[in-house]
Design a protein around this motif. Structure first.
Motif, PDB file in Angstrom:
ATOM      1  N   ILE A 197      10.903 -49.274   2.165  1.00  0.00           N
ATOM      2  CA  ILE A 197      11.023 -49.763   0.777  1.00  0.00           C
ATOM      3  C   ILE A 197      11.227 -51.272   0.798  1.00  0.00           C
ATOM      4  CG2 ILE A 197      12.476 -49.742  -1.305  1.00  0.00           C
ATOM      5  CD1 ILE A 197      13.032 -46.744  -0.754  1.00  0.00           C
ATOM      6  N   LYS A 198      12.135 -51.744   1.649  1.00  0.00           N
ATOM      7  CA  LYS A 198      12.421 -53.188   1.694  1.00  0.00           C
ATOM      8  C   LYS A 198      11.176 -53.991   2.081  1.00  0.00           C
ATOM      9  CE  LYS A 198      15.127 -55.641   1.031  1.00  0.00           C
ATOM     10  NZ  LYS A 198      15.478 -56.327  -0.258  1.00  0.00           N
ATOM     11  N   LYS A 199      10.372 -53.405   2.974  1.00  0.00           N
ATOM     12  CA  LYS A 199       9.159 -54.104   3.416  1.00  0.00           C
ATOM     13  C   LYS A 199       8.132 -54.192   2.279  1.00  0.00           C
ATOM     14  CE  LYS A 199       5.982 -54.163   7.277  1.00  0.00           C
ATOM     15  NZ  LYS A 199       5.187 -53.278   8.108  1.00  0.00           N
ATOM     16  N   ALA A 200       8.039 -53.111   1.504  1.00  0.00           N
ATOM     17  CA  ALA A 200       6.993 -53.046   0.477  1.00  0.00           C
ATOM     18  C   ALA A 200       7.403 -53.697  -0.836  1.00  0.00           C
ATOM     19  CB  ALA A 200       6.627 -51.586   0.227  1.00  0.00           C
ATOM     20  N   VAL A 201       8.711 -53.733  -1.081  1.00  0.00           N
ATOM     21  CA  VAL A 201       9.185 -54.148  -2.402  1.00  0.00           C
ATOM     22  C   VAL A 201      10.196 -55.288  -2.245  1.00  0.00           C
ATOM     23  CG1 VAL A 201      10.570 -53.321  -4.329  1.00  0.00           C
ATOM     24  CG2 VAL A 201       8.847 -51.827  -3.364  1.00  0.00           C
ATOM     25  N   PRO A 202       9.782 -56.499  -2.513  1.00  0.00           N
ATOM     26  CA  PRO A 202      10.646 -57.648  -2.201  1.00  0.00           C
ATOM     27  C   PRO A 202      11.656 -58.002  -3.293  1.00  0.00           C
ATOM     28  CG  PRO A 202       8.542 -58.424  -2.972  1.00  0.00           C
ATOM     29  CD  PRO A 202       8.505 -56.922  -3.090  1.00  0.00           C
ATOM     30  N   ILE A 203      12.404 -57.003  -3.759  1.00  0.00           N
ATOM     31  CA  ILE A 203      13.474 -57.282  -4.735  1.00  0.00           C
ATOM     32  C   ILE A 203      14.770 -56.682  -4.189  1.00  0.00           C
ATOM     33  CG2 ILE A 203      11.967 -57.436  -6.760  1.00  0.00           C
ATOM     34  CD1 ILE A 203      12.812 -54.579  -7.494  1.00  0.00           C
ATOM     35  N   PRO A 204      15.943 -57.136  -4.685  1.00  0.00           N
ATOM     36  CA  PRO A 204      17.199 -56.613  -4.154  1.00  0.00           C
ATOM     37  C   PRO A 204      17.305 -55.091  -4.281  1.00  0.00           C
ATOM     38  CG  PRO A 204      17.612 -58.562  -5.483  1.00  0.00           C
ATOM     39  CD  PRO A 204      16.165 -58.200  -5.681  1.00  0.00           C
ATOM     40  N   PHE A 205      17.741 -54.463  -3.188  1.00  0.00           N
ATOM     41  CA  PHE A 205      17.912 -53.008  -3.165  1.00  0.00           C
ATOM     42  C   PHE A 205      19.374 -52.670  -3.448  1.00  0.00           C
ATOM     43  CE2 PHE A 205      18.710 -48.826  -1.512  1.00  0.00           C
ATOM     44  CZ  PHE A 205      17.553 -48.124  -1.817  1.00  0.00           C
ATOM     45  N   VAL A 206      19.573 -51.678  -4.329  1.00  0.00           N
ATOM     46  CA  VAL A 206      20.922 -51.243  -4.697  1.00  0.00           C
ATOM     47  C   VAL A 206      21.195 -49.887  -4.045  1.00  0.00           C
ATOM     48  CG1 VAL A 206      22.504 -50.750  -6.602  1.00  0.00           C
ATOM     49  CG2 VAL A 206      20.565 -52.320  -6.960  1.00  0.00           C
ATOM     50  N   LEU A 207      22.248 -49.840  -3.226  1.00  0.00           N
ATOM     51  CA  LEU A 207      22.625 -48.571  -2.600  1.00  0.00           C
ATOM     52  C   LEU A 207      23.663 -47.880  -3.468  1.00  0.00           C
ATOM     53  CD1 LEU A 207      22.225 -46.861   0.054  1.00  0.00           C
ATOM     54  CD2 LEU A 207      24.377 -47.875   0.822  1.00  0.00           C
ATOM     55  N   HIS A 208      23.268 -46.762  -4.061  1.00  0.00           N
ATOM     56  CA  HIS A 208      24.220 -45.963  -4.856  1.00  0.00           C
ATOM     57  C   HIS A 208      24.975 -45.022  -3.932  1.00  0.00           C
ATOM     58  CE1 HIS A 208      23.257 -46.639  -9.219  1.00  0.00           C
ATOM     59  NE2 HIS A 208      22.362 -47.408  -8.606  1.00  0.00           N
ATOM     60  N   GLY A 209      26.080 -44.482  -4.462  1.00  0.00           N
ATOM     61  CA  GLY A 209      26.829 -43.493  -3.691  1.00  0.00           C
ATOM     62  C   GLY A 209      27.498 -44.084  -2.464  1.00  0.00           C
ATOM     63  N   GLY A 210      28.038 -45.292  -2.587  1.00  0.00           N
ATOM     64  CA  GLY A 210      28.611 -45.994  -1.422  1.00  0.00           C
ATOM     65  C   GLY A 210      29.861 -45.336  -0.855  1.00  0.00           C
ATOM     66  N   SER A 211      30.628 -44.611  -1.680  1.00  0.00           N
ATOM     67  CA  SER A 211      31.836 -43.947  -1.157  1.00  0.00           C
ATOM     68  C   SER A 211      31.405 -42.830  -0.213  1.00  0.00           C
ATOM     69  CB  SER A 211      32.649 -43.325  -2.296  1.00  0.00           C
ATOM     70  OG  SER A 211      32.972 -44.280  -3.266  1.00  0.00           O
ATOM     71  N   GLY A 212      32.115 -42.728   0.908  1.00  0.00           N
ATOM     72  CA  GLY A 212      31.843 -41.615   1.827  1.00  0.00           C
ATOM     73  C   GLY A 212      30.809 -41.923   2.884  1.00  0.00           C
ATOM     74  N   VAL A 213      30.150 -43.069   2.791  1.00  0.00           N
ATOM     75  CA  VAL A 213      29.161 -43.436   3.809  1.00  0.00           C
ATOM     76  C   VAL A 213      29.895 -44.160   4.948  1.00  0.00           C
ATOM     77  CG1 VAL A 213      27.012 -44.699   4.270  1.00  0.00           C
ATOM     78  CG2 VAL A 213      27.429 -43.719   1.997  1.00  0.00           C
ATOM     79  N   GLN A 214      29.607 -43.771   6.187  1.00  0.00           N
ATOM     80  CA  GLN A 214      30.282 -44.399   7.338  1.00  0.00           C
ATOM     81  C   GLN A 214      30.091 -45.915   7.336  1.00  0.00           C
ATOM     82  OE1 GLN A 214      28.743 -42.669  10.937  1.00  0.00           O
ATOM     83  NE2 GLN A 214      29.355 -40.610  10.313  1.00  0.00           N
ATOM     84  N   ASP A 215      31.154 -46.625   7.757  1.00  0.00           N
ATOM     85  CA  ASP A 215      31.095 -48.095   7.794  1.00  0.00           C
ATOM     86  C   ASP A 215      29.920 -48.596   8.638  1.00  0.00           C
ATOM     87  OD1 ASP A 215      33.345 -48.024   6.260  1.00  0.00           O
ATOM     88  OD2 ASP A 215      34.684 -48.964   7.740  1.00  0.00           O
ATOM     89  N   SER A 216      29.679 -47.927   9.772  1.00  0.00           N
ATOM     90  CA  SER A 216      28.599 -48.399  10.659  1.00  0.00           C
ATOM     91  C   SER A 216      27.249 -48.315   9.933  1.00  0.00           C
ATOM     92  CB  SER A 216      28.565 -47.579  11.944  1.00  0.00           C
ATOM     93  OG  SER A 216      28.410 -46.219  11.616  1.00  0.00           O
ATOM     94  N   LYS A 217      27.106 -47.287   9.104  1.00  0.00           N
ATOM     95  CA  LYS A 217      25.833 -47.132   8.365  1.00  0.00           C
ATOM     96  C   LYS A 217      25.718 -48.172   7.251  1.00  0.00           C
ATOM     97  CE  LYS A 217      24.909 -42.600   9.879  1.00  0.00           C
ATOM     98  NZ  LYS A 217      24.964 -41.183   9.744  1.00  0.00           N
TER      99      LYS A 217
END
Ligand code: G3H
Ligand code: ZN
Length: 291
Positions: A197-217
């Motif tokens: 997605i980042k390669k094809a679409v050059p606009i800022p990406f918003v990651l939803h659902g940030g709670s519960g995702v491992q810090d390393s990820k």
């Protein structure tokens, strides 16, 4: 200070870090985020859902965020955003109220209908210089849900995301890449999809659902170009757990402030940790100048 969202997201994009978009539900959470931004020298997005707006009222929450940003967080930039707006009317009201960014989430509709509604919003919003976030691939889970495993996490189709962004001309894009609203044991990020997605679409990406995702990820996602990370459930937990504990220990208390004050600190602590994790901490000197 209250700023347009583009001012902080563009800097995050240029310098490869992410801004936290924190869901607020009351005055205490607004104060917690603002105080964290000051202590961490970080920009922040304060976002409200439609249910938060119906709880607090649109005018009250707009004025609370604006006055807290000006008076409590005068030296760091804060932007106000509508999260998961579901209709043209609700988005339109937020634009009229002074939001500089709105999310129209029609991701549960067929792609063509999602595109059509999002295009209408973009037309009105851009005429008022307001940014629009669009979404493809509906997120699963529920804000505030904790624990348990997700059976199957639906993912957005890369082709749909490309078609959607080209057709709508949204300013930021959210897409289902493996995370979920709430906290689940098996939350993940499908990096191959995020990268594509980042390669094809050059606009800022918003990651939803940030709670519960491992810090390393989260760190890896920022390296792959995520510029906004939504955090809701972690703040709800910090508020509720603190309030429950304080009330249990102070059953005779008669001053609400004594019960609520620790919740502000609890939210501040979580937000500062996120700002460090997102690498947005330490970037603003006195006067709001980026270091
Ligand atoms: O839109 C809000 C978020 O995506 C929050 O998700 O509750 O999992 O942090 P979360
Ligand atoms: Zn969300």
């Amino acid at each position: 200070m209250l700023v347009h969202i583009k001012d902080i997201v563009k800097k995050a994009e240029q310098n490869s870090y992410a801004i936290g978009a924190f869901n607020v539900t009351n005055l205490e959470s607004v104060l917690g985020v603002a105080q964290a931004a000051v202590k961490a020298n970080s920009a922040a997005i304060i976002q409200v859902s439609e249910s938060a707006i119906s709880y607090m009222g649109l005018k009250p929450i707009t004025h609370i965020v604006s006055t807290v940003a000006k008076n409590v967080a005068a030296n760091v930039p804060i932007a106000l955003h509508l999260d998961h707006g579901t209709s043209f009317d609700s988005v339109f009201e937020c634009i009229g109220s002074g939001f500089t960014s709105v999310h129209i989430d029609a991701s549960n509709l067929p792609l063509d209908e999602n595109i059509s509604l999002t295009k209408q919003v973009v037309k009105v919003a851009h005429a008022k210089h307001v940014w629009v976030q669009g979404e493809v691939g509906a997120m699963i889970g529920g804000h505030g849900n904790i624990r348990g495993a997700l059976k199957k996490v639906p993912l957005a189709s890369l082709e749909d995301v490309i078609k959607f962004v080209r057709a709508t001309r949204v300013d930021t894009i959210a897409a289902a890449v493996g995370t979920a609203h709430g906290i689940y044991d098996n939350e993940d990020i499908v990096f191959s999809l995020l990268k594509a997605i980042k390669k094809a679409v050059p606009i800022p990406f918003v990651l939803h659902g940030g709670s519960g995702v491992q810090d390393s990820k989260i760190r890896k996602a920022i390296k792959e170009g995520v510029n906004i990370i939504n955090i809701g459930t972690d703040l709800k937990i910090a508020f509720c757990q603190t309030l429950i504990e304080v009330c249990a220990k102070n059953k005779e208390e008669t001053d609400p402030r004594n019960l609520l004050k620790p919740t502000i600190k609890a939210i501040e602590k979580v937000v500062i940790e996120k700002m460090k994790l997102f690498n947005s901490a330490g970037r603003y000197l006195v006067g709001g100048v980026e270091t």
